[in-house]
Scaffold this motif. Structure first.
Motif, PDB file in Angstrom:
ATOM      1  N   CYS A  19       4.862 -47.660 -12.588  1.00 44.59           N
ATOM      2  CA  CYS A  19       4.291 -47.161 -13.848  1.00 44.59           C
ATOM      3  C   CYS A  19       3.602 -45.815 -13.627  1.00 44.59           C
ATOM      4  N   ILE A  22       6.297 -43.034 -13.216  1.00 48.64           N
ATOM      5  CA  ILE A  22       7.103 -42.663 -14.375  1.00 48.64           C
ATOM      6  C   ILE A  22       6.308 -41.980 -15.482  1.00 48.64           C
ATOM      7  N   CYS A  23       5.004 -42.074 -15.453  1.00 47.23           N
ATOM      8  CA  CYS A  23       4.187 -41.546 -16.546  1.00 47.23           C
ATOM      9  C   CYS A  23       4.188 -40.015 -16.561  1.00 47.23           C
ATOM     10  N   LYS A  24       4.831 -39.446 -17.582  1.00 48.82           N
ATOM     11  CA  LYS A  24       4.935 -37.994 -17.711  1.00 48.82           C
ATOM     12  C   LYS A  24       3.627 -37.340 -18.134  1.00 48.82           C
ATOM     13  N   CYS A  50       4.208 -44.305 -25.024  1.00 49.64           N
ATOM     14  CA  CYS A  50       5.672 -44.217 -25.031  1.00 49.64           C
ATOM     15  C   CYS A  50       6.329 -45.498 -24.530  1.00 49.64           C
ATOM     16  N   GLN A  52       7.103 -46.317 -21.415  1.00 51.49           N
ATOM     17  CA  GLN A  52       7.915 -46.188 -20.201  1.00 51.49           C
ATOM     18  C   GLN A  52       7.342 -47.012 -19.049  1.00 51.49           C
ATOM     19  N   CYS A  53       6.029 -47.126 -18.977  1.00 51.22           N
ATOM     20  CA  CYS A  53       5.392 -47.902 -17.912  1.00 51.22           C
ATOM     21  C   CYS A  53       5.761 -49.385 -18.011  1.00 51.22           C
ATOM     22  N   LEU A  55       8.595 -50.523 -19.464  1.00 53.22           N
ATOM     23  CA  LEU A  55      10.027 -50.640 -19.192  1.00 53.22           C
ATOM     24  C   LEU A  55      10.363 -50.587 -17.705  1.00 53.22           C
ATOM     25  N   VAL A  56       9.593 -49.831 -16.925  1.00 49.71           N
ATOM     26  CA  VAL A  56       9.876 -49.682 -15.502  1.00 49.71           C
ATOM     27  C   VAL A  56       9.227 -50.786 -14.654  1.00 49.71           C
ATOM     28  N   ARG A  61       9.770 -56.554 -16.655  1.00 51.24           N
ATOM     29  CA  ARG A  61      11.225 -56.632 -16.829  1.00 51.24           C
ATOM     30  C   ARG A  61      11.719 -58.055 -16.540  1.00 51.24           C
TER      31      ARG A  61
END
Length: 65
Positions: A19, A22-24, A50, A52-53, A55-56, A61
């Motif tokens: 997480c 991946i965090c932009k 967003c 993304q954290c 999802l990854v 998951r």
């Protein structure tokens, strides 16, 4: 705006830092607990929610399937 949480208990996090990586927005930092394990902490002022954290995350998951 609803607060974004990666987990509610430490057992729900493996400390892999996916997480964080991946965090932009650089909204996640890895913080060491009293036992020396690192866990993610979200800085809400930087988080754009967003997702993304989530999802990854290998644990999130796995729970989704």
């Amino acid at each position: 705006m609803k607060r974004f949480e990666l987990y509610t208990r430490k057992e729900q996090c493996c400390g892999c830092a996916a997480c964080y990586s991946i965090c932009k927005m650089s909204a996640i930092s890895m913080v060491e607990d009293e036992e020396g394990f690192e866990y993610p902490r979200i800085e809400e002022s930087k988080c754009i929610q967003c997702g993304q954290c989530i999802l990854v995350c290998p644990i999130k998951r796995k729970q989704a399937h």
